[in-house]
Design a protein around this motif. Sequence first.
Motif, PDB file in Angstrom:
ATOM      1  N   ALA A 182       0.835  -1.211   0.000  1.00  0.00           N
ATOM      2  CA  ALA A 182       0.000   0.000   0.000  1.00  0.00           C
ATOM      3  C   ALA A 182       0.868   1.259   0.000  1.00  0.00           C
ATOM      4  N   VAL A 183       1.938   1.248   0.765  1.00  0.00           N
ATOM      5  CA  VAL A 183       2.828   2.407   0.810  1.00  0.00           C
ATOM      6  C   VAL A 183       3.541   2.557  -0.531  1.00  0.00           C
ATOM      7  N   ARG A 184       4.060   1.440  -1.036  1.00  0.00           N
ATOM      8  CA  ARG A 184       4.805   1.459  -2.302  1.00  0.00           C
ATOM      9  C   ARG A 184       3.926   1.974  -3.442  1.00  0.00           C
ATOM     10  N   SER A 185       2.719   1.439  -3.568  1.00  0.00           N
ATOM     11  CA  SER A 185       1.853   1.866  -4.674  1.00  0.00           C
ATOM     12  C   SER A 185       1.329   3.277  -4.445  1.00  0.00           C
ATOM     13  N   GLY A 186       1.044   3.625  -3.202  1.00  0.00           N
ATOM     14  CA  GLY A 186       0.556   4.971  -2.910  1.00  0.00           C
ATOM     15  C   GLY A 186       1.587   6.032  -3.252  1.00  0.00           C
ATOM     16  N   LEU A 187       2.828   5.812  -2.812  1.00  0.00           N
ATOM     17  CA  LEU A 187       3.891   6.769  -3.127  1.00  0.00           C
ATOM     18  C   LEU A 187       4.171   6.808  -4.626  1.00  0.00           C
ATOM     19  N   SER A 188       4.196   5.633  -5.249  1.00  0.00           N
ATOM     20  CA  SER A 188       4.454   5.576  -6.692  1.00  0.00           C
ATOM     21  C   SER A 188       3.393   6.347  -7.465  1.00  0.00           C
ATOM     22  N   ASN A 189       2.133   6.117  -7.127  1.00  0.00           N
ATOM     23  CA  ASN A 189       1.040   6.822  -7.815  1.00  0.00           C
ATOM     24  C   ASN A 189       1.107   8.324  -7.580  1.00  0.00           C
ATOM     25  N   LEU A 190       1.392   8.722  -6.350  1.00  0.00           N
ATOM     26  CA  LEU A 190       1.503  10.143  -6.032  1.00  0.00           C
ATOM     27  C   LEU A 190       2.610  10.790  -6.865  1.00  0.00           C
ATOM     28  N   LEU A 191       3.779  10.166  -6.887  1.00  0.00           N
ATOM     29  CA  LEU A 191       4.909  10.747  -7.610  1.00  0.00           C
ATOM     30  C   LEU A 191       4.653  10.776  -9.114  1.00  0.00           C
ATOM     31  N   ARG A 192       3.998   9.741  -9.631  1.00  0.00           N
ATOM     32  CA  ARG A 192       3.637   9.745 -11.064  1.00  0.00           C
ATOM     33  C   ARG A 192       2.684  10.907 -11.356  1.00  0.00           C
ATOM     34  N   SER A 193       1.751  11.148 -10.442  1.00  0.00           N
ATOM     35  CA  SER A 193       0.785  12.235 -10.658  1.00  0.00           C
ATOM     36  C   SER A 193       1.481  13.599 -10.631  1.00  0.00           C
ATOM     37  N   GLU A 194       2.670  13.651 -10.018  1.00  0.00           N
ATOM     38  CA  GLU A 194       3.464  14.882  -9.987  1.00  0.00           C
ATOM     39  C   GLU A 194       4.399  14.969 -11.193  1.00  0.00           C
ATOM     40  N   GLY A 195       4.343  13.960 -12.081  1.00  0.00           N
ATOM     41  CA  GLY A 195       5.136  13.997 -13.304  1.00  0.00           C
ATOM     42  C   GLY A 195       6.459  13.263 -13.257  1.00  0.00           C
ATOM     43  N   TYR A 196       6.701  12.515 -12.185  1.00  0.00           N
ATOM     44  CA  TYR A 196       7.957  11.772 -12.070  1.00  0.00           C
ATOM     45  C   TYR A 196       7.821  10.357 -12.631  1.00  0.00           C
ATOM     46  N   ALA A 197       8.909   9.835 -13.175  1.00  0.00           N
ATOM     47  CA  ALA A 197       8.974   8.415 -13.529  1.00  0.00           C
ATOM     48  C   ALA A 197       9.315   7.676 -12.239  1.00  0.00           C
ATOM     49  N   VAL A 198       8.596   6.589 -11.961  1.00  0.00           N
ATOM     50  CA  VAL A 198       8.766   5.880 -10.693  1.00  0.00           C
ATOM     51  C   VAL A 198       8.835   4.387 -10.935  1.00  0.00           C
ATOM     52  N   GLU A 199       9.696   3.734 -10.174  1.00  0.00           N
ATOM     53  CA  GLU A 199       9.782   2.278 -10.184  1.00  0.00           C
ATOM     54  C   GLU A 199       9.699   1.819  -8.737  1.00  0.00           C
ATOM     55  N   GLY A 200       8.790   0.891  -8.445  1.00  0.00           N
ATOM     56  CA  GLY A 200       8.624   0.400  -7.084  1.00  0.00           C
ATOM     57  C   GLY A 200       9.264  -0.967  -6.905  1.00  0.00           C
ATOM     58  N   PHE A 201       9.828  -1.190  -5.724  1.00  0.00           N
ATOM     59  CA  PHE A 201      10.474  -2.461  -5.404  1.00  0.00           C
ATOM     60  C   PHE A 201      10.041  -2.898  -4.019  1.00  0.00           C
ATOM     61  N   ALA A 202       9.740  -4.213  -3.867  1.00  0.00           N
ATOM     62  CA  ALA A 202       9.257  -4.745  -2.599  1.00  0.00           C
ATOM     63  C   ALA A 202      10.380  -5.042  -1.614  1.00  0.00           C
ATOM     64  N   SER A 203      11.628  -5.027  -2.088  1.00  0.00           N
ATOM     65  CA  SER A 203      12.750  -5.324  -1.201  1.00  0.00           C
ATOM     66  C   SER A 203      14.027  -4.705  -1.742  1.00  0.00           C
ATOM     67  N   ALA A 204      15.014  -4.603  -0.850  1.00  0.00           N
ATOM     68  CA  ALA A 204      16.334  -4.118  -1.262  1.00  0.00           C
ATOM     69  C   ALA A 204      16.921  -5.058  -2.303  1.00  0.00           C
ATOM     70  N   GLU A 205      16.732  -6.360  -2.077  1.00  0.00           N
ATOM     71  CA  GLU A 205      17.273  -7.355  -3.000  1.00  0.00           C
ATOM     72  C   GLU A 205      16.673  -7.213  -4.390  1.00  0.00           C
ATOM     73  N   ALA A 206      15.358  -6.973  -4.460  1.00  0.00           N
ATOM     74  CA  ALA A 206      14.698  -6.803  -5.769  1.00  0.00           C
ATOM     75  C   ALA A 206      15.257  -5.581  -6.487  1.00  0.00           C
ATOM     76  N   PHE A 207      15.498  -4.514  -5.736  1.00  0.00           N
ATOM     77  CA  PHE A 207      16.064  -3.301  -6.313  1.00  0.00           C
ATOM     78  C   PHE A 207      17.462  -3.577  -6.878  1.00  0.00           C
ATOM     79  N   LEU A 208      18.289  -4.257  -6.095  1.00  0.00           N
ATOM     80  CA  LEU A 208      19.654  -4.535  -6.541  1.00  0.00           C
ATOM     81  C   LEU A 208      19.676  -5.514  -7.714  1.00  0.00           C
ATOM     82  N   GLN A 209      18.805  -6.517  -7.683  1.00  0.00           N
ATOM     83  CA  GLN A 209      18.747  -7.495  -8.781  1.00  0.00           C
ATOM     84  C   GLN A 209      18.290  -6.862 -10.078  1.00  0.00           C
TER      85      GLN A 209
END
Length: 126
Positions: free
Chosen positions: A14-41
Amino acid sequence: MTPPCIAVIDDEPAVRSGLSNLLRSEGYAVEGFASAEAFLQARAVPAVVLAIIDVKLTGMDGFALFAHLLRCPAPPPVIFISGHGDETMQNAALALGAVAFLRKPINIDTLLEHIQRVLSRGKPGG
């Protein structure tokens, strides 16, 4: 290669999608990750202009991820978020070089101000 974007690393969907949607609505490109490992991979670090990282993640925690990022040639600026943060944790994050430490629930205006300030510098860390 993906365009420069803001990474949101939080294991709460909920936090990840909420922040992602908010930032997209502000015109930013956003990528969400569920973990540090997913981000690094995903090998997303070079394309990221800013990382918003939850301190308390499943697996590698936010501070460990930040330490890993600091070893990269051009680490992205980091904003920490936490639902469990206290002043000691905040001071530790800022001492390590984080741009900001925001407690959940996040004040959206404050978050956007930090993002605009970081991105207006023109380059990470400058």
